[in-house]
Write a protein that holds these residues in place. Structure first.
Motif, PDB file in Angstrom:
ATOM      1  N   VAL A   1       0.853  -1.202   0.000  1.00  9.90           N
ATOM      2  CA  VAL A   1       0.000   0.000   0.000  1.00  9.90           C
ATOM      3  C   VAL A   1       0.887   1.249   0.000  1.00  9.90           C
ATOM      4  N   ARG A   2       0.711   2.079  -1.015  1.00 12.32           N
ATOM      5  CA  ARG A   2       1.525   3.278  -1.151  1.00 12.32           C
ATOM      6  C   ARG A   2       0.683   4.554  -1.197  1.00 12.32           C
ATOM      7  N   THR A   3      -0.407   4.526  -1.933  1.00 10.20           N
ATOM      8  CA  THR A   3      -1.208   5.740  -2.121  1.00 10.20           C
ATOM      9  C   THR A   3      -2.525   5.706  -1.349  1.00 10.20           C
ATOM     10  N   GLY A   4      -3.008   4.516  -0.994  1.00 10.20           N
ATOM     11  CA  GLY A   4      -4.307   4.401  -0.335  1.00 10.20           C
ATOM     12  C   GLY A   4      -5.468   4.365  -1.313  1.00 10.20           C
ATOM     13  N   ARG A   5      -5.204   4.366  -2.591  1.00  7.49           N
ATOM     14  CA  ARG A   5      -6.273   4.286  -3.593  1.00  7.49           C
ATOM     15  C   ARG A   5      -7.029   2.968  -3.438  1.00  7.49           C
ATOM     16  N   ARG A   6      -8.357   3.043  -3.417  1.00  8.12           N
ATOM     17  CA  ARG A   6      -9.191   1.860  -3.226  1.00  8.12           C
ATOM     18  C   ARG A   6     -10.066   1.624  -4.446  1.00  8.12           C
ATOM     19  N   VAL A   7     -10.146   0.361  -4.857  1.00  6.27           N
ATOM     20  CA  VAL A   7     -10.935  -0.005  -6.030  1.00  6.27           C
ATOM     21  C   VAL A   7     -11.915  -1.107  -5.643  1.00  6.27           C
ATOM     22  N   PRO A   8     -13.225  -0.854  -5.702  1.00  3.32           N
ATOM     23  CA  PRO A   8     -14.209  -1.885  -5.386  1.00  3.32           C
ATOM     24  C   PRO A   8     -14.340  -2.875  -6.541  1.00  3.32           C
ATOM     25  N   LEU A   9     -14.574  -4.144  -6.212  1.00  2.13           N
ATOM     26  CA  LEU A   9     -14.593  -5.193  -7.229  1.00  2.13           C
ATOM     27  C   LEU A   9     -15.910  -5.956  -7.293  1.00  2.13           C
ATOM     28  N   ALA A  10     -16.918  -5.516  -6.545  1.00  2.00           N
ATOM     29  CA  ALA A  10     -18.184  -6.254  -6.474  1.00  2.00           C
ATOM     30  C   ALA A  10     -19.233  -5.670  -7.410  1.00  2.00           C
TER      31      ALA A  10
ATOM     32  N   PRO B   1     -15.211  -7.346  -2.413  1.00  2.00           N
ATOM     33  CA  PRO B   1     -13.744  -7.202  -2.344  1.00  2.00           C
ATOM     34  C   PRO B   1     -13.304  -5.775  -2.655  1.00  2.00           C
ATOM     35  N   VAL B   2     -12.163  -5.403  -2.077  1.00  2.00           N
ATOM     36  CA  VAL B   2     -11.581  -4.088  -2.327  1.00  2.00           C
ATOM     37  C   VAL B   2     -10.078  -4.264  -2.528  1.00  2.00           C
ATOM     38  N   ALA B   3      -9.570  -3.690  -3.602  1.00  2.00           N
ATOM     39  CA  ALA B   3      -8.125  -3.646  -3.842  1.00  2.00           C
ATOM     40  C   ALA B   3      -7.605  -2.302  -3.371  1.00  2.00           C
ATOM     41  N   VAL B   4      -6.480  -2.319  -2.656  1.00  2.00           N
ATOM     42  CA  VAL B   4      -5.897  -1.096  -2.102  1.00  2.00           C
ATOM     43  C   VAL B   4      -4.481  -0.945  -2.639  1.00  2.00           C
ATOM     44  N   PHE B   5      -4.205   0.192  -3.269  1.00  2.00           N
ATOM     45  CA  PHE B   5      -2.883   0.462  -3.833  1.00  2.00           C
ATOM     46  C   PHE B   5      -2.034   1.339  -2.922  1.00  2.00           C
TER      47      PHE B   5
END
Length: 308
Positions: A44-53, A304-308
């Motif tokens: 995790v570097r930026t905290g950007r979150r991407v929902p996948l549902a 699910p959530v992907a976190v960058f």
């Protein structure tokens, strides 16, 4: 029609029964160790979150081909009910009836059986009408957080979406890993993008499910060799439909869930994730995909959530 010799040969090569002991009920989720989670958190570097549902809605992905697997039916049970008398705080409540595999979901290890057994050699009749799954229900997988890896098979081929007759091969997975400049490691959760969910998002519910690209019967050996903890994709059927081997339906389900003890997910929306990975210039991230702990459940909806 009995399962063909080719299936049993692959099953022997990927079988994990007894690997984590006779009492084990979570299979390859054992590969998500404390060290794996700590390393995943470090991505995790930026905290950007991407929902996948996908949204839980009545006109969802299910079309009735599987009896009882209904899309969510949302009902209001109370609307602004002043339960303590006039002028008091009012409440609104609602209820949902749905199949646990209705939309974006995990399949539990008990979702399928073959030859009368489920994972770790237990009898298939331990899944019962009243109690559900006695062993390896989705409640036995209390947390699923690890490094997520997107293998964007479609983009790696320069396509927006794979053709409906494309069986994703081990070579495709290698190509996608090279495209994403990522090495799949033990404990990773792999997300395989075909682009097929675009068909559903465009409003074609029937076309989304059949025919459909999906994983080849030869990919379980790839996941086994790389120590993958779980795998999900963006299709209704997960594997190639119609099947590669005539008459052999859902062999990948059986190899993953029964032989390997590896849960799998379907109907994940990986479109925004594909864009985010391209923008972030990396295809690995922290993935939180916590199952709902339905006791004895053979599956569960997941957000699910992907976190960058």
């Amino acid at each position: 029609m009995p399962l063909p010799p080719e299936f049993h040969e692959i099953a022997k090569r990927v079988n994990n029964w007894g690997r984590w002991g006779e009492a084990d009920e979570i299979g390859t989720l054992n590969l998500i160790t404390d060290d794996v989670v700590r390393d995943a958190a470090a991505t995790v570097r930026t905290g950007r979150r991407v929902p996948l549902a996908l949204p839980l809605q009545q006109d969802g992905v299910q079309t009735g081909i599987v009896p009882g697997r209904v899309n969510p039916l949302h009902t209001m049970t109370q609307i602004n009910y002043e339960m303590f008398g006039p002028g008091t705080v009012a409440i609104s409540d609602d209820a949902v009836t749905m199949g646990l595999q209705a939309a974006t979901h995990w399949d539990a290890l008990t979702h399928v059986s073959h030859s009368g057994v489920i994972y770790n050699g237990r009898p298939a009749d331990t899944v019962t009408a009243h109690a559900g799954a006695r062993f390896s229900g989705i409640d036995k997988a209390p947390y699923i957080v690890s490094r997520g890896v997107l293998l964007d098979v479609a983009r790696a081929k320069g396509l927006d979406r794979l053709p409906a007759d494309h069986a994703v091969s081990p070579e495709d997975l290698d190509e996608a890993a090279e495209f994403g400049r990522v090495t799949v490691a033990p404990g990773d959760i792999v997300l395989v993008r075909t682009g097929q969910v675009q068909v559903f998002l465009a409003g074609d519910r029937q076309g989304y499910g059949f025919p459909s690209p999906g994983l080849s019967v030869h990919t379980p050996e790839w996941f086994h060799a790389h120590g993958v903890a779980a795998v999900a994709n963006d299709t209704l059927t997960f594997e190639i439909i119609p099947p590669e081997i005539e008459g052999l339906w859902l062999p990948v389900h059986a190899l993953h869930l029964v032989e390997m003890g590896m849960i799998q997910g379907q109907n994940w929306n990986l479109e925004k994730l594909s864009t985010a990975c391209a923008q972030e210039k990396r295809h690995a991230f922290l993935l939180s995909a916590m199952p709902e702990p339905f006791i004895g459940g053979t599956g569960t909806p997941v957000a699910p959530v992907a976190v960058f």
